[in-house]
Scaffold this active site. Structure first.
Site, PDB file in Angstrom:
ATOM      1  N   PRO A   1       0.787  -1.221   0.000  1.00 47.27           N
ATOM      2  CA  PRO A   1       0.000   0.000   0.000  1.00 47.27           C
ATOM      3  C   PRO A   1       0.827   1.284   0.000  1.00 47.27           C
ATOM      4  O   PRO A   1       1.851   1.376   0.673  1.00 47.27           O
ATOM      5  CB  PRO A   1      -0.842  -0.098   1.281  1.00 47.27           C
ATOM      6  CG  PRO A   1      -0.161  -1.102   2.132  1.00 47.27           C
ATOM      7  CD  PRO A   1       0.541  -2.030   1.206  1.00 47.27           C
ATOM      8  N   ASN A   2       0.336   2.214  -0.783  1.00 43.79           N
ATOM      9  CA  ASN A   2       0.860   3.568  -0.912  1.00 43.79           C
ATOM     10  C   ASN A   2       2.185   3.665  -1.651  1.00 43.79           C
ATOM     11  O   ASN A   2       2.656   4.768  -1.911  1.00 43.79           O
ATOM     12  CB  ASN A   2       0.954   4.260   0.462  1.00 43.79           C
ATOM     13  CG  ASN A   2      -0.392   4.369   1.120  1.00 43.79           C
ATOM     14  OD1 ASN A   2      -1.352   4.817   0.497  1.00 43.79           O
ATOM     15  ND2 ASN A   2      -0.494   3.938   2.356  1.00 43.79           N
TER      16      ASN A   2
ATOM     17  N   ALA B   1       3.050  -0.924   4.994  1.00 44.98           N
ATOM     18  CA  ALA B   1       2.403  -0.948   6.312  1.00 44.98           C
ATOM     19  C   ALA B   1       1.870  -2.331   6.680  1.00 44.98           C
ATOM     20  O   ALA B   1       1.790  -2.671   7.863  1.00 44.98           O
ATOM     21  CB  ALA B   1       1.280   0.085   6.361  1.00 44.98           C
TER      22      ALA B   1
ATOM     23  N   TYR C   1      10.978   8.866   1.217  1.00 45.42           N
ATOM     24  CA  TYR C   1      10.933   7.860   0.155  1.00 45.42           C
ATOM     25  C   TYR C   1      11.573   8.298  -1.157  1.00 45.42           C
ATOM     26  O   TYR C   1      11.607   7.520  -2.102  1.00 45.42           O
ATOM     27  CB  TYR C   1       9.471   7.459  -0.104  1.00 45.42           C
ATOM     28  CG  TYR C   1       8.820   6.826   1.098  1.00 45.42           C
ATOM     29  CD1 TYR C   1       9.153   5.539   1.502  1.00 45.42           C
ATOM     30  CD2 TYR C   1       7.888   7.526   1.854  1.00 45.42           C
ATOM     31  CE1 TYR C   1       8.573   4.968   2.612  1.00 45.42           C
ATOM     32  CE2 TYR C   1       7.298   6.950   2.970  1.00 45.42           C
ATOM     33  CZ  TYR C   1       7.645   5.677   3.339  1.00 45.42           C
ATOM     34  OH  TYR C   1       7.071   5.104   4.451  1.00 45.42           O
TER      35      TYR C   1
ATOM     36  N   HIS D   1      12.538  -2.784   2.654  1.00 50.50           N
ATOM     37  CA  HIS D   1      11.942  -1.513   3.071  1.00 50.50           C
ATOM     38  C   HIS D   1      12.851  -0.383   2.622  1.00 50.50           C
ATOM     39  O   HIS D   1      14.079  -0.468   2.775  1.00 50.50           O
ATOM     40  CB  HIS D   1      11.725  -1.460   4.580  1.00 50.50           C
ATOM     41  CG  HIS D   1      10.763  -2.501   5.045  1.00 50.50           C
ATOM     42  ND1 HIS D   1       9.403  -2.368   4.883  1.00 50.50           N
ATOM     43  CD2 HIS D   1      10.969  -3.704   5.611  1.00 50.50           C
ATOM     44  CE1 HIS D   1       8.818  -3.446   5.347  1.00 50.50           C
ATOM     45  NE2 HIS D   1       9.738  -4.282   5.779  1.00 50.50           N
TER      46      HIS D   1
ATOM     47  N   ARG E   1      11.937   4.705  12.888  1.00 50.40           N
ATOM     48  CA  ARG E   1      10.612   5.321  12.780  1.00 50.40           C
ATOM     49  C   ARG E   1       9.742   4.920  13.975  1.00 50.40           C
ATOM     50  O   ARG E   1      10.269   4.456  14.986  1.00 50.40           O
ATOM     51  CB  ARG E   1       9.998   4.924  11.439  1.00 50.40           C
ATOM     52  CG  ARG E   1      10.872   5.434  10.265  1.00 50.40           C
ATOM     53  CD  ARG E   1      10.323   5.113   8.932  1.00 50.40           C
ATOM     54  NE  ARG E   1       9.066   5.846   8.729  1.00 50.40           N
ATOM     55  CZ  ARG E   1       8.208   5.542   7.763  1.00 50.40           C
ATOM     56  NH1 ARG E   1       8.471   4.569   6.915  1.00 50.40           N
ATOM     57  NH2 ARG E   1       7.099   6.234   7.616  1.00 50.40           N
TER      58      ARG E   1
ATOM     59  N   GLU F   1      12.485  -9.615   2.113  1.00 48.81           N
ATOM     60  CA  GLU F   1      11.711  -8.472   2.603  1.00 48.81           C
ATOM     61  C   GLU F   1      12.535  -7.205   2.421  1.00 48.81           C
ATOM     62  O   GLU F   1      13.710  -7.165   2.791  1.00 48.81           O
ATOM     63  CB  GLU F   1      11.384  -8.686   4.083  1.00 48.81           C
ATOM     64  CG  GLU F   1      10.616  -7.562   4.716  1.00 48.81           C
ATOM     65  CD  GLU F   1      10.353  -7.781   6.206  1.00 48.81           C
ATOM     66  OE1 GLU F   1       9.925  -6.810   6.847  1.00 48.81           O
ATOM     67  OE2 GLU F   1      10.579  -8.901   6.723  1.00 48.81           O
TER      68      GLU F   1
ATOM     69  N   ARG G   1       4.899  11.016  -2.531  1.00 51.80           N
ATOM     70  CA  ARG G   1       4.586  10.791  -1.106  1.00 51.80           C
ATOM     71  C   ARG G   1       5.831  10.961  -0.247  1.00 51.80           C
ATOM     72  O   ARG G   1       6.833  10.277  -0.449  1.00 51.80           O
ATOM     73  CB  ARG G   1       4.049   9.368  -0.935  1.00 51.80           C
ATOM     74  CG  ARG G   1       3.836   8.976   0.503  1.00 51.80           C
ATOM     75  CD  ARG G   1       3.512   7.490   0.634  1.00 51.80           C
ATOM     76  NE  ARG G   1       3.415   7.129   2.025  1.00 51.80           N
ATOM     77  CZ  ARG G   1       3.766   5.953   2.500  1.00 51.80           C
ATOM     78  NH1 ARG G   1       4.228   5.012   1.700  1.00 51.80           N
ATOM     79  NH2 ARG G   1       3.654   5.694   3.777  1.00 51.80           N
TER      80      ARG G   1
ATOM     81  N   ASN H   1       8.004  -5.710  -0.615  1.00 53.25           N
ATOM     82  CA  ASN H   1       7.872  -4.557   0.268  1.00 53.25           C
ATOM     83  C   ASN H   1       6.383  -4.453   0.581  1.00 53.25           C
ATOM     84  O   ASN H   1       5.620  -3.860  -0.173  1.00 53.25           O
ATOM     85  CB  ASN H   1       8.387  -3.281  -0.391  1.00 53.25           C
ATOM     86  CG  ASN H   1       8.360  -2.091   0.552  1.00 53.25           C
ATOM     87  OD1 ASN H   1       7.680  -2.112   1.567  1.00 53.25           O
ATOM     88  ND2 ASN H   1       9.097  -1.057   0.192  1.00 53.25           N
TER      89      ASN H   1
END
Length: 139
Positions: free
Chosen positions: A9-10, A74, A22, A97, A104, A95, A17, A71
């Site tokens: 998502p996103n 969230a 990012y 990120h 964070r 995985e 964004r 990735n």
């Protein structure tokens, strides 16, 4: 070697964004660079904001690809279902990120994917995907 990159998502908003976190490049532009850089590797890309679609694509990938770069964004921190899908398929999953999730919010420190991933690459910006691809190519 056939690899599938799955973004959650996103991540369709990369480039616009939160550019301080990012970056300013869209994933589509970056993906074109990856395809050029790794010409001898067949790369495919899938993105969805919907948890069930990500699970479906992971299950389908098991029959089509040699590995997945995931990735889950969230959903990494909330989706037992995606974690179970990674565990259930027979191909390795790395995985990824873009940001350092450990620098964070506290809720981003938990991953339901990591325990079943081949490896984890966190915090190297979009270069995290390069590193993940290379992890499949190193013998």
């Amino acid at each position: 070697m056939k690899l599938l990159i799955i973004n959650g998502p996103n991540l369709n908003l990369l480039g616009t964004r939160e550019p301080d976190t990012y970056g300013k490049e869209s994933f589509e532009d970056y993906f074109s660079k990856l395809q050029f850089k790794f010409r001898e590797t067949e790369l495919s890309y899938y993105q969805s904001n919907i948890e069930g679609e990500l699970i479906d694509r992971l299950q389908q990938a098991d029959m089509e690809f040699d590995g997945v770069i995931l990735n889950a964004a969230a959903y990494t921190h909330t989706s037992i279902g995606i974690g179970d899908a990674v565990k259930a398929i027979g191909i390795p999953v790395v995985e990824v990120h873009i940001s350092n999730t450990f620098s964070r919010e506290q809720f981003r420190h938990k991953s339901y994917i990591s325990a079943n991933a081949k490896g984890i690459i966190i915090g190297f910006g979009l270069s995290s995907y390069d590193l993940a691809i290379n992890s499949f190519l190193i013998k």
